[in-house]
Design a protein around this motif. Structure first.
Motif, short mmCIF file in Angstrom:
data_model
loop_
_atom_site.label_atom_id
_atom_site.label_comp_id
_atom_site.label_asym_id
_atom_site.label_seq_id
_atom_site.Cartn_x
_atom_site.Cartn_y
_atom_site.Cartn_z
N GLY A 146 0.78 -1.24 0.00
CA GLY A 146 0.00 0.00 0.00
C GLY A 146 0.81 1.29 0.00
N LEU A 147 2.11 1.18 -0.22
CA LEU A 147 2.96 2.38 -0.19
C LEU A 147 4.08 2.28 -1.22
CD1 LEU A 147 4.04 5.02 1.03
CD2 LEU A 147 5.06 3.70 2.88
N VAL A 148 4.12 3.27 -2.11
CA VAL A 148 5.18 3.32 -3.13
C VAL A 148 5.62 4.77 -3.27
CG1 VAL A 148 5.78 2.80 -5.55
CG2 VAL A 148 3.93 1.53 -4.45
N VAL A 149 6.93 5.01 -3.24
CA VAL A 149 7.43 6.34 -3.64
C VAL A 149 8.50 6.07 -4.70
CG1 VAL A 149 8.46 8.52 -2.93
CG2 VAL A 149 7.02 7.27 -1.32
N THR A 150 8.26 6.59 -5.87
CA THR A 150 9.17 6.32 -6.99
C THR A 150 9.39 7.59 -7.79
OG1 THR A 150 9.46 4.91 -8.94
CG2 THR A 150 7.21 5.53 -8.41
N SER A 151 10.42 7.58 -8.65
CA SER A 151 10.66 8.82 -9.40
C SER A 151 9.63 8.96 -10.51
CB SER A 151 12.08 8.88 -9.93
OG SER A 151 12.35 7.77 -10.70
N GLN A 152 9.42 10.20 -10.89
CA GLN A 152 8.42 10.48 -11.92
C GLN A 152 8.81 9.82 -13.23
OE1 GLN A 152 7.79 14.67 -12.65
NE2 GLN A 152 7.02 14.82 -10.57
N THR A 153 7.87 9.13 -13.86
CA THR A 153 8.22 8.54 -15.15
C THR A 153 8.43 9.70 -16.13
OG1 THR A 153 5.95 8.49 -15.91
CG2 THR A 153 6.73 6.56 -14.72
N GLU A 154 9.27 9.45 -17.11
CA GLU A 154 9.61 10.49 -18.09
C GLU A 154 8.36 11.07 -18.74
OE1 GLU A 154 12.40 12.13 -19.21
OE2 GLU A 154 13.05 11.30 -17.29
N ASN A 155 7.35 10.19 -18.88
CA ASN A 155 6.20 10.63 -19.68
C ASN A 155 5.01 11.13 -18.87
OD1 ASN A 155 5.56 11.22 -22.29
ND2 ASN A 155 4.21 9.43 -22.46
N LEU A 156 5.23 11.51 -17.62
CA LEU A 156 4.15 12.11 -16.83
C LEU A 156 4.26 13.63 -16.99
CD1 LEU A 156 2.19 10.54 -14.69
CD2 LEU A 156 3.41 11.96 -13.07
N THR A 157 3.26 14.26 -17.56
CA THR A 157 3.27 15.70 -17.88
C THR A 157 4.62 16.21 -18.40
OG1 THR A 157 3.67 16.29 -15.57
CG2 THR A 157 1.39 16.29 -16.29
N PRO A 158 5.10 15.62 -19.51
CA PRO A 158 6.42 16.03 -20.02
C PRO A 158 6.47 17.51 -20.42
CG PRO A 158 5.27 14.65 -21.61
CD PRO A 158 4.49 14.57 -20.35
N LEU A 159 5.32 18.05 -20.84
CA LEU A 159 5.32 19.47 -21.23
C LEU A 159 5.53 20.36 -20.01
CD1 LEU A 159 4.92 21.73 -23.28
CD2 LEU A 159 2.45 21.38 -23.14
N ASP A 160 4.97 19.98 -18.88
CA ASP A 160 5.21 20.76 -17.65
C ASP A 160 6.70 20.76 -17.33
OD1 ASP A 160 4.63 22.11 -15.06
OD2 ASP A 160 5.38 20.21 -14.29
N LYS A 161 7.34 19.61 -17.50
CA LYS A 161 8.79 19.53 -17.22
C LYS A 161 9.57 20.52 -18.09
CE LYS A 161 9.47 14.80 -15.69
NZ LYS A 161 8.52 13.93 -16.38
N MET A 162 9.19 20.55 -19.39
CA MET A 162 9.90 21.45 -20.31
C MET A 162 9.67 22.91 -19.93
SD MET A 162 8.89 19.78 -23.99
CE MET A 162 9.72 21.03 -24.99
N VAL A 163 8.41 23.23 -19.64
CA VAL A 163 8.07 24.63 -19.33
C VAL A 163 8.68 25.03 -17.98
CG1 VAL A 163 6.15 26.21 -18.84
CG2 VAL A 163 5.99 24.61 -20.76
N TYR A 164 8.66 24.08 -17.03
CA TYR A 164 9.20 24.39 -15.69
C TYR A 164 10.69 24.70 -15.78
CZ TYR A 164 9.50 24.35 -10.66
OH TYR A 164 9.69 24.73 -9.37
N ALA A 165 11.40 23.90 -16.59
CA ALA A 165 12.85 24.12 -16.75
C ALA A 165 13.11 25.50 -17.36
CB ALA A 165 13.45 23.03 -17.62
N LEU A 166 12.25 25.90 -18.29
CA LEU A 166 12.42 27.21 -18.92
C LEU A 166 12.08 28.33 -17.94
CD1 LEU A 166 13.19 28.40 -21.68
CD2 LEU A 166 10.77 28.42 -22.27
N ARG A 167 11.02 28.11 -17.15
CA ARG A 167 10.63 29.12 -16.14
C ARG A 167 11.76 29.36 -15.16
NH1 ARG A 167 5.71 26.59 -13.48
NH2 ARG A 167 5.92 28.30 -12.02
N ASP A 168 12.43 28.27 -14.81
CA ASP A 168 13.50 28.33 -13.83
C ASP A 168 14.61 29.30 -14.25
OD1 ASP A 168 14.13 27.27 -11.40
OD2 ASP A 168 15.43 25.70 -12.20
#
Ligand code: URA
Length: 407
Positions: A146-168
């Motif tokens: 009942g408990l999992v903590v894992t890294s975000q898969t590459e394909n979960l909201t990839p556009l947010d990742k791109m935009v977030y990196a640019l915002r940074d």
């Protein structure tokens, strides 16, 4: 044309869903360039967005990649998010608490970048701990413990990742519409039914004023509602670090202390507030009832047992979990009251010791960290230990000015 869309926003006009799609999906496809997206983001930052536009943008981010389907798990699934805080290890404490109350907690977390810590790096500081689980592994573990903590898969909201990196790198992180759509697209894509978000306010946070924090909170709740995801928010101050430890191993160790009922204070209070909202939503009970259940699983050891089970299941070895670096005392240089423990300065200091990464490829020193001994508003004497530093560096005192204000 992208230039018309940028100009329209520059004049403060409302963009349609088609225009937002043209710009943002075009950016994901490489048709809109970094410099054009930067200009649009800056225009959004300055001219703001209406609710309609924020809903559209969230939807565009959400559908830019996979959306997790957690329906293979029985019961109400919950998730939490924080807008970013120094020393924030609440996921490490909340996960085991929630799961030990038979509420599934499946969380995709991020890594540290810049001064902000990352839950995934903290967990990876435990020897052997695996953070890159496959979907099959996530499902199996979720069903069994009942408990999992894992890294975000590459394909979960990839556009947010791109935009977030640019915002940074373009001074556009502090836009409320952009923050709201970024957070909620990720949470909705993560598949949980109920969400609680810790909105940090203060000098060390993205949101500087209570008014901005309230606006963000209202938006998060409204976006959640649109997708049928009950969302609650809590507000917490980010002027000083959350808890005593800042770093990777030291934060895991502090989380273990809280789970064993050995540490009280603001960190536990924040966990109780986040947790009681999640448990209340998941079980349809009051927050008071939920809080009592949480205190019980800390007191009877079930939450800590769940932590051990979780770490072991993901390959972690707690027997080898120790800090090998030098331990150095930071001493007060004068008598007085410890007026302030400055969150951002502490984060920068720990970063300078090697606990964070400047670029994605940088290696982290998991041992590096700071553990506060004194609390804000405490009376101290010259020579008292204010904090311990764990470091493998020789020049550890170089950047420690500004962390403590004594007067
Ligand atoms: N956290 C996020 O996930 N996105 C933001 O834009 C800010 C905080």
């Amino acid at each position: 044309m992208i230039i018309d869309i940028i100009n329209k926003k520059r004049k403060g006009e409302i963009l349609t869903k088609e225009e937002l799609e043209y710009a943002f999906t075009g950016y994901q496809k490489g048709l809109v360039k970094d410099y054009q997206m930067s200009a649009l983001l800056m225009a959004i930052c300055i001219k703001d967005m209406e609710e309609e536009e924020i809903f559209h943008l969230t939807d565009i981010f959400l559908h830019s990649g996979d959306i997790l389907d957690l329906s293979f798990l029985d019961g109400v699934k919950v998730d939490k998010h924080s807008t970013g805080g120094v020393g924030d290890k609440t996921t490490l404490i909340l996960g085991p608490i929630i799961a030990s109350l038979q509420i599934p907690f499946i969380k995709m977390s991020g890594r540290a970048l810049g001064f902000t810590g990352g839950t995934i790096d903290k967990l990876e500081s435990i020897p052997g701990f695996r953070v890159d689980l496959s979907l099959e592994e996530i499902k199996k573990q979720a069903k069994e413990i009942g408990l999992v903590v894992t890294s975000q898969t590459e394909n979960l909201t990839p556009l947010d990742k791109m935009v977030y990196a640019l915002r940074d790198v373009t001074g556009t992180t502090e836009s409320i519409p952009l923050i709201a759509s970024s957070i909620m697209s990720k949470k909705i894509a993560g598949g949980a039914d109920k969400i609680v978000i810790d909105v940090k306010v203060g000098e060390g946070a993205l949101l500087k004023t209570d008014e901005d924090a309230k606006r963000l909170s209202d938006l998060l709740i409204k976006i959640g509602k649109k997708y049928g995801k009950e969302t609650r928010t809590i507000f917490s101050s980010m002027d000083s670090p959350l808890g005593n430890a800042i770093g990777n191993k030291v934060e895991v160790m502090e989380a273990m202390e809280v789970l064993q009922g050995k540490e009280k204070g603001v960190l536990l209070d924040t966990v109780l507030e986040l947790g009681s909202n999640l448990v209340a939503m998941a079980k349809g009970i009051t927050e008071e009832e939920a809080k009592k259940m949480i205190i019980d699983v800390i007191d009877n050891g079930k939450a800590y047992q769940k932590f051990i089970e979780f770490v072991t299941y993901q390959g972690g070895n707690l027997e080898d979990f120790t800090i090998h670096a030098k331990k150095i005392e930071l001493k007060a240089e004068q008598d007085g009251v410890l007026e302030e423990i400055h969150a951002l300065s502490c984060a920068k200091y720990v970063f300078s010791l090697g606990a964070g990464r400047r670029e994605k490829k940088d290696k982290i020193d998991y041992d590096a960290g700071l553990v506060l001994v004194k609390k804000e508003k405490e009376m101290i004497k010259k020579g008292d230990t204010i904090a311990y530093v764990y470091t493998n560096k020789e020049d550890f005192s170089e950047n420690c000015k500004g962390m403590f204000k004594i007067s």
